[in-house]
Every structure is written in C-alpha cells, then in structure tokens.
Write a protein that holds these residues in place. Structure first.
Motif, PDB file in Angstrom:
ATOM      1  N   HIS A 193       2.371  -2.990  11.146  1.00  0.00           N
ATOM      2  CA  HIS A 193       2.523  -2.171  10.271  1.00  0.00           C
ATOM      3  C   HIS A 193       1.289  -1.640   9.640  1.00  0.00           C
ATOM      4  N   ARG A 194       0.207  -2.299   9.560  1.00  0.00           N
ATOM      5  CA  ARG A 194      -1.106  -1.888   8.974  1.00  0.00           C
ATOM      6  C   ARG A 194      -1.806  -0.805   9.704  1.00  0.00           C
ATOM      7  N   LEU A 195      -1.482  -0.846  10.944  1.00  0.00           N
ATOM      8  CA  LEU A 195      -2.008   0.475  11.828  1.00  0.00           C
ATOM      9  C   LEU A 195      -1.433   1.521  11.630  1.00  0.00           C
ATOM     10  N   ALA A 196      -0.051   1.477  11.247  1.00  0.00           N
ATOM     11  CA  ALA A 196       0.787   2.716  11.308  1.00  0.00           C
ATOM     12  C   ALA A 196       0.860   3.089   9.476  1.00  0.00           C
ATOM     13  N   CYS A 197       0.399   2.385   8.891  1.00  0.00           N
ATOM     14  CA  CYS A 197       0.435   2.619   7.323  1.00  0.00           C
ATOM     15  C   CYS A 197      -0.589   3.833   7.111  1.00  0.00           C
ATOM     16  N   SER A 198       0.077   4.798   6.371  1.00  0.00           N
ATOM     17  CA  SER A 198      -0.559   5.805   6.047  1.00  0.00           C
ATOM     18  C   SER A 198      -1.653   5.812   4.777  1.00  0.00           C
ATOM     19  N   ALA A 199      -1.380   4.624   3.984  1.00  0.00           N
ATOM     20  CA  ALA A 199      -2.229   4.313   2.795  1.00  0.00           C
ATOM     21  C   ALA A 199      -3.438   3.662   3.143  1.00  0.00           C
ATOM     22  N   GLN A 200      -3.644   3.007   4.394  1.00  0.00           N
ATOM     23  CA  GLN A 200      -4.748   2.180   4.905  1.00  0.00           C
ATOM     24  C   GLN A 200      -5.726   2.900   5.665  1.00  0.00           C
ATOM     25  N   ASN A 235       4.816   8.575   8.486  1.00  0.00           N
ATOM     26  CA  ASN A 235       5.179   7.641   7.521  1.00  0.00           C
ATOM     27  C   ASN A 235       4.571   8.228   6.070  1.00  0.00           C
ATOM     28  N   ALA A 236       3.259   8.875   6.283  1.00  0.00           N
ATOM     29  CA  ALA A 236       3.082   9.520   4.937  1.00  0.00           C
ATOM     30  C   ALA A 236       4.213  10.546   4.344  1.00  0.00           C
ATOM     31  N   ARG A 237       4.863  11.129   5.259  1.00  0.00           N
ATOM     32  CA  ARG A 237       5.823  12.070   4.822  1.00  0.00           C
ATOM     33  C   ARG A 237       7.011  11.296   4.293  1.00  0.00           C
ATOM     34  N   ARG A 238       7.290  10.236   4.997  1.00  0.00           N
ATOM     35  CA  ARG A 238       8.546   9.074   4.399  1.00  0.00           C
ATOM     36  C   ARG A 238       8.219   8.750   3.145  1.00  0.00           C
ATOM     37  N   VAL A 239       7.043   8.312   2.714  1.00  0.00           N
ATOM     38  CA  VAL A 239       6.618   7.784   1.648  1.00  0.00           C
ATOM     39  C   VAL A 239       6.785   8.998   0.507  1.00  0.00           C
ATOM     40  N   TYR A 275       0.782  -1.131  -0.080  1.00  0.00           N
ATOM     41  CA  TYR A 275      -0.074   0.042   0.182  1.00  0.00           C
ATOM     42  C   TYR A 275       0.964   1.317   0.053  1.00  0.00           C
ATOM     43  N   CYS A 276       1.883   1.462   0.987  1.00  0.00           N
ATOM     44  CA  CYS A 276       2.544   2.655   0.897  1.00  0.00           C
ATOM     45  C   CYS A 276       4.020   2.426   0.471  1.00  0.00           C
ATOM     46  N   GLY A 277       4.402   0.986   0.419  1.00  0.00           N
ATOM     47  CA  GLY A 277       5.726   0.897  -0.290  1.00  0.00           C
ATOM     48  C   GLY A 277       7.049   1.024   0.943  1.00  0.00           C
ATOM     49  N   LEU A 278       6.711   1.163   2.266  1.00  0.00           N
ATOM     50  CA  LEU A 278       7.554   1.320   3.382  1.00  0.00           C
ATOM     51  C   LEU A 278       7.970  -0.090   3.813  1.00  0.00           C
TER      52      LEU A 278
END
Length: 127
Positions: free
Chosen positions: A81-88, A104-108, A20-23
């Motif tokens: 990670h799914r809880l911290a994923c900015s894309a979910q 995490n959104a900024r890191r992406v 989802y986010c690539g991290l």
C-alpha cells in the motif's frame, strides 16, 4: 500424532487504515514471520511490477517477494500500500502505479465528505 487437516491453515490477516491517507490496507503475514501492508483488491500481472516489489500469495495465506525474472506471463501479484498511497512521496516507479496513486487521492477526497457535484436545478428540454 498431530491432527491432519485437508486444507492448509490460513493465518489471520486483517485490514487497517493507513495513517497517512486513511484508506484501507490489507495486513498479510510474510514467510519471514513478519507482516506487510498490501493494497487491497489489486492483483496486477507480475511482469508489470519490478521484481523487488512483487508479493505473491501462497496457499497458506502468507506472501513472499517474487523476484523471478521473467515471471510467468499469467502470474498475478500484490503491491504494498505504501507504494500506492497518495499521501506518501515516492519516485515514479512505473506508470500504472502513478495512475493508482492518483485514483487513491481522489478516493480520499470522496471519503473526506467533499461536496457532491452540483447539478442544474432544471435540465434543458431535450426536444
């Protein structure tokens, strides 16, 4: 007789990219002979995480949900990670998780090769 080891054998874990986010996310074995994908390098105090979301690392490298309430005030845990994923999309479970999702959104964005900040060609003289 079986071979005796001084330390428990660690199960092979690894890292993979979130689709989802690539991290990166840590792939870790559970007590239930399954795998869970955890947020890397994140070990919050267990009492700051709801009981059903606390993953405690065991000596053999596996993790288990730690639902003890209240937990030891110094106990650390891991979160999925799914809880911290900015894309979910998820509900706002606790305030620091919302901050982690924002980071995490900024890191992406940074990893996606977003344009670096522009600096003035000439800095004003200090004196």
């Amino acid at each position: 007789m079986g071979h005796s080891e001084e330390e428990p054998r660690r199960l092979r874990s690894g890292r993979s990219r979130c689709p989802y986010c690539g991290l990166l996310q840590d792939r870790v074995a559970t007590l239930e002979q399954d795998w869970v994908l955890l947020e890397p390098d994140m070990n919050p105090l267990a009492h700051t995480v709801p009981a059903e979301h606390r993953w405690i690392e065991l000596s053999d490298g596996r993790v288990a949900v730690y639902g003890v309430c209240p937990p030891d005030p110094y106990q650390r845990c891991r979160v999925e990670h799914r809880l911290a994923c900015s894309a979910q999309p998820i509900p706002d479970l606790w305030p620091w998780l919302t901050s982690l999702r924002g980071e995490n959104a900024r890191r992406v964005e940074r990893q996606a090769g977003s344009e670096p900040p522009r600096f003035p060609e000439q800095w004003p003289d200090a004196g």
